[in-house]
Motif scaffolding. Structure first.
Motif, mmCIF file in Angstrom:
data_model
loop_
_atom_site.group_PDB
_atom_site.id
_atom_site.type_symbol
_atom_site.label_atom_id
_atom_site.label_comp_id
_atom_site.label_asym_id
_atom_site.label_seq_id
_atom_site.Cartn_x
_atom_site.Cartn_y
_atom_site.Cartn_z
ATOM 1 N N VAL A 137 8.113 25.554 10.677
ATOM 2 C CA VAL A 137 8.226 25.811 9.246
ATOM 3 C C VAL A 137 8.052 24.499 8.502
ATOM 4 O O VAL A 137 8.459 23.437 8.978
ATOM 5 C CB VAL A 137 9.594 26.455 8.912
ATOM 6 C CG1 VAL A 137 10.738 25.547 9.288
ATOM 7 C CG2 VAL A 137 9.685 26.836 7.439
ATOM 8 N N ALA A 147 8.276 31.586 5.386
ATOM 9 C CA ALA A 147 9.127 31.323 6.547
ATOM 10 C C ALA A 147 10.318 30.450 6.197
ATOM 11 O O ALA A 147 11.301 30.421 6.938
ATOM 12 C CB ALA A 147 8.306 30.658 7.649
ATOM 13 N N ALA A 148 10.263 29.741 5.077
ATOM 14 C CA ALA A 148 11.388 28.904 4.663
ATOM 15 C C ALA A 148 12.501 29.710 4.006
ATOM 16 O O ALA A 148 13.592 29.177 3.780
ATOM 17 C CB ALA A 148 10.912 27.818 3.703
ATOM 18 N N LEU A 168 10.108 33.846 9.425
ATOM 19 C CA LEU A 168 10.412 32.726 10.310
ATOM 20 C C LEU A 168 10.122 33.100 11.760
ATOM 21 O O LEU A 168 9.565 32.292 12.522
ATOM 22 C CB LEU A 168 11.873 32.315 10.142
ATOM 23 C CG LEU A 168 12.378 31.220 11.089
ATOM 24 C CD1 LEU A 168 11.639 29.911 10.861
ATOM 25 C CD2 LEU A 168 13.881 31.014 10.930
ATOM 26 N N SER A 171 6.451 33.006 12.350
ATOM 27 C CA SER A 171 5.972 31.634 12.481
ATOM 28 C C SER A 171 6.347 31.045 13.838
ATOM 29 O O SER A 171 5.555 30.316 14.450
ATOM 30 C CB SER A 171 6.552 30.777 11.350
ATOM 31 O OG SER A 171 6.102 29.447 11.445
#
Length: 338
Positions: free
Chosen positions: A241, A294-295, A301, A304
């Motif tokens: 990420v 994804a953060a 997440l 990713s």
């Protein structure tokens, strides 16, 4: 008479069978058409399968392109600035053309100009989710906003510029929770508590995992969020990420519903640097805006993480031991090969 009637029925049935049975020429055409239909059905099924494979490949390529661009922006800051400039110039050019068209139409018809300005003003309003209120008109906590949950809005400190910015307000006592990957194992879902407090006249921001006694503390939400993302990468030994922070979004301070509630506080009008926003409550019901970053999102997440493990795992090199690097020849070979 009976025999004559039976003979008549037999002749009628025989003629009917002859009429219903198609001649040999038409029977061949019928069989040929049936064969064509079967071939077209099989061909259509094959094309549908091929189309699904192509669509899946397109989705994978888009994810790879986003991933590579994000990695390139991390290692090349100039590329990130160029991408931002291109996006801004493209948006400004399109808006400039729209303004020209609007002016021409306004010169032709003043009524159209008024209606268009009203539409533009409405489009600038942010749609907020309706929330339950008590008899006095105050919100009932907790407030569920997708993966984000607001437990307390706190109090607005309007007489100090450190407690607000142009985009958000930092109320003291604000508490929210969000589902995200654990620091011990990012593949496991965990609840993070985001809090804002006051220390020595300045705001203090804190992100704490439920089963962890060491909270992440910073002067801004971005500092806390960046440290959290870095710990996620360190836990996996992969850059899954981007560490470019979105602290206000992670805390929930930039959510339209939260901003609308904070603007209704009496002291919010005295926040000098804060730019006032217009909101409109959705009439259709719940407004759920999914965080496809994804953060912010646990689901993205995991996507990713899986993508990085699939793409980056073969390229990971194990660090040699210190005894191996003590030799100058080994160190020289290691630097040349890596």
């Amino acid at each position: 008479m009976a025999n004559a009637y039976e003979n008549y029925l037999k002749s009628v049935n025989a003629n009917r069978n002859i009429a219903e049975r198609p001649p040999g020429k038409y029977r061949e055409k019928l069989n040929y058409l049936k064969q064509l239909i079967r071939e077209y059905v099989h061909e259509n099924a094959a094309l549908v399968d091929e189309l699904e494979e192509i669509q899946t490949t397109i989705i994978i390529r888009k994810e790879e392109r986003k991933f590579l661009l994000r990695k390139l922006c991390e290692y090349e800051p100039q590329v990130a600035t160029e991408v931002q400039n291109v996006a801004k110039t493209g948006f400004s050019q399109s808006s400039h053309l729209d303004n020209k068209k609007g002016k021409k139409r306004a010169n032709n018809d003043s009524s159209d100009r008024k209606s268009k300005s009203r539409k533009n003003s409405r489009s600038r309003k942010k749609i907020v989710q309706p929330i339950p209120l008590d008899n006095s008109g105050r919100p009932i906590f907790p407030i569920e906003l997708g993966n984000l949950t607001i437990h307390c809005l706190g109090e607005v400190v309007a007489d100090r510029c450190e407690f607000h910015s142009e985009d958000v307000i930092y109320p003291v006592g604000f508490i929210s929770t969000r589902m995200y990957g654990s620091l011990d194992d990012p593949t496991v879902k965990c609840i993070y508590s985001c809090k804002i407090s006051e220390v020595n006249g300045l705001p203090k921001f804190e992100i704490e995992m439920d089963d962890n006694s060491n909270p992440i503390i910073g002067d801004t939400p971005d500092v806390c969020h960046s440290l959290l993302l870095q710990k996620i990468n360190d836990a996996l030994s992969l850059n899954v990420v981007s560490t470019r922070p979105r602290g206000n979004d992670f805390f929930g301070l930039s959510h339209p519903t939260v901003l609308n509630l904070l603007q209704s506080f009496p002291g919010s009008r005295k926040c000098v640097n804060y730019k006032w926003n217009k909101f409109e409550v959705s009439r259709s019901g719940d407004v759920h805006t999914e965080d496809n970053d994804a953060a912010l999102s646990y689901e993205y997440l995991q996507r990713s993480i899986n993508f990085c493990k699939y793409k980056m795992a073969p390229d990971i090199l194990q660090k040699p031991s210190n005894d191996y690097l003590d030799s100058k020849d080994n160190l020289h070979d290691y630097l040349l090969n890596n």
